[in-house]
Design a protein around this motif. Structure first.
Motif, short mmCIF file in Angstrom:
data_model
loop_
_atom_site.label_atom_id
_atom_site.label_comp_id
_atom_site.label_asym_id
_atom_site.label_seq_id
_atom_site.Cartn_x
_atom_site.Cartn_y
_atom_site.Cartn_z
N LYS A 1 -38.41 34.29 4.44
CA LYS A 1 -38.49 35.62 5.58
C LYS A 1 -39.84 35.44 5.97
O LYS A 1 -40.16 35.89 7.16
CB LYS A 1 -37.49 36.47 5.39
N THR B 1 -39.69 42.33 1.65
CA THR B 1 -39.91 41.62 2.88
C THR B 1 -41.11 42.22 3.64
O THR B 1 -41.92 41.53 4.15
CB THR B 1 -38.80 41.24 3.86
N HIS C 1 -40.39 31.54 -7.22
CA HIS C 1 -39.12 32.31 -7.72
C HIS C 1 -38.37 31.74 -8.77
O HIS C 1 -38.29 30.40 -8.75
CB HIS C 1 -38.24 32.82 -6.75
N ARG D 1 -35.22 34.16 -0.76
CA ARG D 1 -35.17 34.59 0.70
C ARG D 1 -36.04 35.25 1.22
O ARG D 1 -36.41 35.37 2.46
CB ARG D 1 -33.67 35.00 0.94
N VAL D 2 -36.58 36.21 0.56
CA VAL D 2 -37.64 37.07 0.77
C VAL D 2 -39.00 36.28 1.48
O VAL D 2 -39.49 36.59 2.29
CB VAL D 2 -37.96 38.00 -0.21
N ASN E 1 -32.91 33.29 -9.23
CA ASN E 1 -33.19 34.32 -8.41
C ASN E 1 -33.35 34.15 -6.85
O ASN E 1 -34.36 34.12 -6.46
CB ASN E 1 -34.64 35.22 -9.08
N PRO E 2 -32.32 33.53 -6.50
CA PRO E 2 -32.53 32.93 -4.83
C PRO E 2 -32.72 33.88 -3.91
O PRO E 2 -33.26 33.84 -2.80
CB PRO E 2 -31.03 32.59 -4.78
N ALA E 3 -32.43 35.25 -4.04
CA ALA E 3 -32.90 36.47 -3.26
C ALA E 3 -34.24 36.59 -3.15
O ALA E 3 -34.79 37.01 -1.97
CB ALA E 3 -32.46 37.80 -3.93
N SER E 4 -35.02 36.23 -4.17
CA SER E 4 -36.62 36.47 -3.87
C SER E 4 -36.89 34.97 -3.13
O SER E 4 -37.84 35.35 -2.38
CB SER E 4 -37.30 36.39 -5.50
N ARG F 1 -34.62 48.71 -8.52
CA ARG F 1 -33.15 48.43 -8.23
C ARG F 1 -32.66 49.52 -7.42
O ARG F 1 -31.92 49.07 -6.23
CB ARG F 1 -32.36 48.46 -9.46
N TRP G 1 -33.07 48.10 -3.58
CA TRP G 1 -32.55 46.51 -3.30
C TRP G 1 -31.97 46.70 -2.19
O TRP G 1 -31.18 47.75 -1.81
CB TRP G 1 -31.90 46.00 -4.41
N GLY G 2 -31.95 45.74 -1.11
CA GLY G 2 -31.34 45.51 -0.18
C GLY G 2 -31.68 46.21 1.04
O GLY G 2 -30.71 46.30 2.06
#
Length: 177
Positions: free
Chosen positions: A147, A111, A134, A143-144, A138-141, A102, A105-106
């Motif tokens: 990408k 990626t 994913h 997006r990774v 967990n939409p962030a995963s 954590r 993150w960001g």
């Protein structure tokens, strides 16, 4: 003759992906003992104790390099920031899984690590297709994965999460070299 790398090292712009060492178990445990991380994985328990990290390091060392490679993701200045693994499972192609601590993150580490692992998988491990997924929450995963070039397959599976002790809707994705 085919040479199999037993303990490969992958370097990216900011990261080095390599096998974890036994002395790194405490930092792995400290980063992984976060429910926000473990609940987004299939195989990690929560809480995640030092004994879990020690067992993880031993299991990585015992992996069959023809079937699996797990890397500690290390930043040049920050040290270990997460883990990424590629492994053959029940699916027709190997699967990729990862997590980032954590505090990191960001920053694009997931990626960057994934892109480096994919180049290695295609060139050195000779894999042309990899799968991942994913959890729907967990939409962030997702997006990774997007990408890095993964595409949605349209398949959604209920997969059991150890940390949640429940099945979780998982959106499946594929990467083609």
């Amino acid at each position: 003759m085919c040479v199999i790398e037993t303990s490969p090292v992958v370097e990216t712009r900011r990261l080095v992906l390599r096998a974890p060492a036994p002395q790194e178990a405490p930092v792995i445990a400290r980063l992984a003992d976060d429910e926000a991380i473990t609940r987004m994985t299939l195989r990690m328990p929560h809480p995640y104790a030092l004994a879990d990290a020690e067992a993880f390091v031993v299991n990585v060392a015992a992996q069959d390099p023809a079937r699996a490679h797990t890397f500690l993701i290390c930043h040049e200045d920050l040290g270990p920031v997460g883990v990424i693994g590629l492994f053959e499972d029940a699916d027709l192609a190997p699967e990729v899984g990862y997590w980032i601590g954590r505090p990191f993150w960001g920053r694009g580490f997931a990626t960057e690590a994934l892109e480096g692992a994919l180049v290695w998988a295609a060139r050195r491990w000779k894999r042309r297709v990899l799968l991942s997924g994913h959890f729907a929450d967990n939409p962030a995963s997702g997006r990774v994965l997007e990408k890095a070039g993964f595409l949605y397959t349209g398949e959604v599976r209920n997969q059991f999460s150890l940390a949640r002790n429940a099945p979780v809707r998982t959106r499946r994705m594929v990467w083609l070299a």
